[in-house]
Scaffold this active site. Structure first.
Site, PDB file in Angstrom:
ATOM      1  N   LYS A  65       0.828  -1.213   0.000  1.00 53.91           N
ATOM      2  CA  LYS A  65       0.000   0.000   0.000  1.00 53.91           C
ATOM      3  C   LYS A  65       0.862   1.263   0.000  1.00 53.91           C
ATOM      4  O   LYS A  65       0.583   2.229  -0.725  1.00 53.91           O
ATOM      5  CB  LYS A  65      -0.949  -0.013   1.198  1.00 53.91           C
ATOM      6  CG  LYS A  65      -2.071  -1.037   1.067  1.00 53.91           C
ATOM      7  CD  LYS A  65      -2.797  -1.273   2.376  1.00 53.91           C
ATOM      8  CE  LYS A  65      -3.847  -2.376   2.216  1.00 53.91           C
ATOM      9  NZ  LYS A  65      -4.494  -2.753   3.500  1.00 53.91           N
ATOM     10  N   GLN A  83      -5.001  -1.383   9.755  1.00 56.18           N
ATOM     11  CA  GLN A  83      -4.765  -2.689   9.164  1.00 56.18           C
ATOM     12  C   GLN A  83      -5.334  -3.788  10.049  1.00 56.18           C
ATOM     13  O   GLN A  83      -4.963  -3.919  11.211  1.00 56.18           O
ATOM     14  CB  GLN A  83      -3.265  -2.917   8.934  1.00 56.18           C
ATOM     15  CG  GLN A  83      -2.937  -4.212   8.217  1.00 56.18           C
ATOM     16  CD  GLN A  83      -3.503  -4.260   6.812  1.00 56.18           C
ATOM     17  OE1 GLN A  83      -3.381  -3.313   6.046  1.00 56.18           O
ATOM     18  NE2 GLN A  83      -4.128  -5.373   6.466  1.00 56.18           N
ATOM     19  N   ASP A 123     -11.334   2.936   4.261  1.00 54.53           N
ATOM     20  CA  ASP A 123     -11.548   1.482   4.224  1.00 54.53           C
ATOM     21  C   ASP A 123     -13.027   1.132   4.225  1.00 54.53           C
ATOM     22  O   ASP A 123     -13.397  -0.021   4.023  1.00 54.53           O
ATOM     23  CB  ASP A 123     -10.847   0.814   5.405  1.00 54.53           C
ATOM     24  CG  ASP A 123      -9.753  -0.143   4.963  1.00 54.53           C
ATOM     25  OD1 ASP A 123      -9.670  -0.447   3.759  1.00 54.53           O
ATOM     26  OD2 ASP A 123      -8.965  -0.580   5.830  1.00 54.53           O
TER      27      ASP A 123
END
Length: 323
Positions: free
Chosen positions: A83, A127, A150
């Protein structure tokens, strides 16, 4: 005058035979189209990079992404590394806050609060999964709705589930799965779709997205009876179970489209990092049954990152009123 033809050398003939040997020896075996998520993601990333460059030249601003990484899970480390690399390639500013497995919730929440208040940060990514001692829901709820790139904030998920409403952000992996289907010309309206797995990260949101595109969706999970029988009736299969090679040819309807979200690390001393990634679907078997299938790696993974870049760009554009 006749047209001259160049004779193929014996070595060329052998190469052609090797490339097509399976078809020659088994003419009735289907060979699925491989959905190349890597190339599609590269195209999307290139488009994002152009828009980021335009933003920088126009208003002197660039999108910013903050990533919070807890622990040393190998898959999480790989995802974060990829990422950050993608952000660099697209011209997006990135920062990573790393915490040990044993960290306290307060440490993460303090870091989150700082990112929420930082005007140069337009997207915050926590994450997942987190270590078991941490309250994942509590921490996710702290992420600013406007920076939830997200798409896991309860309001974003709630709006995704309701007809007539639109979330600010759609979760990146499900969004990437849908993009692969659309860009591959797969018809979704009226099709039977089976989603294997019901996690908040993938299973639930991809089922909602497929319903939004008018598929008839069934979710298969750990308590489902006869999952193989249900799955083999599907025109579209999206598997996010996290069980390597669980989906065999008997699970698949001939001509089905298969999106494999599974990314299971398997020990491999010959690989660069000591392991390789394997999907939920037995890839070689799927190639002979399905009409189209995503590989692992090189399928959904790159698309997840591309969608993260898109969401981060959209967040910055919204904040600055930039079109």
């Amino acid at each position: 005058m006749g047209t001259s033809r160049r004779m193929k050398s014996p070595s060329n003939i052998r190469n052609l035979y090797e490339e097509n040997k399976t078809k020659i020896l088994n003419p009735h075996i289907n060979h699925a189209k491989i959905i190349n998520g890597k190339s599609i993601a590269e195209e999307i990333t290139s488009r994002v990079a152009s828009k980021v460059k335009w933003m920088k030249e126009s208003i002197g601003k660039v999108p910013g992404l903050a990533v919070i990484l807890v622990g040393q899970r190998r898959d999480s480390l790989t995802y974060v590394r990829n990422k950050i690399k993608a952000c660099d390639e697209a011209g997006i500013k990135s920062v990573v806050a790393e915490f040990p497995d044993t960290c306290a919730e307060e440490d993460i929440m303090t870091s989150l609060s700082k990112f929420n208040e930082d005007p140069s940060v337009h997207g915050i990514l926590l994450q997942l999964p987190l270590p078991e001692h941490l309250d994942e829901e509590k921490i996710l709820n702290l992420v600013s709705l406007e920076k939830d790139v997200d798409g896991f904030h309860p309001i974003n998920m709630g709006n995704l589930s309701m007809r007539g409403r639109e979330p600010l952000f759609v979760p990146c992996t499900p969004k990437g799965c849908l993009e692969l289907l659309l860009r591959s010309g797969v018809g979704i309206v009226g099709k039977k779709a089976v989603v294997i797995g019901r996690s908040n990260i993938v299973g639930l949101p991809i089922a909602l997205l497929l319903q939004r595109h008018h598929a008839t969706v069934t979710t298969v999970h750990a308590c489902t009876k006869n999952p193989e029988h249900i799955t083999c009736e599907a025109d579209i299969v999206v598997s996010a179970a996290g069980v390597p090679n669980m989906i065999r040819s008997s699970w698949l309807k001939p001509g089905a489209v298969v999106i494999d979200v599974g990314t299971c690390p398997v020990e491999d001393p010959s690989a660069e990092y000591g392991y390789r990634l394997v999907g939920d679907v037995c890839y070689e078997e799927a190639l002979r049954i399905a009409s189209a299938v995503t590989p692992v790696p090189g399928g959904v993974g790159p698309m997840t990152i591309a969608m993260l870049l898109c969401n981060t760009l959209e967040s910055a554009k919204r904040l600055y009123g930039f079109t």
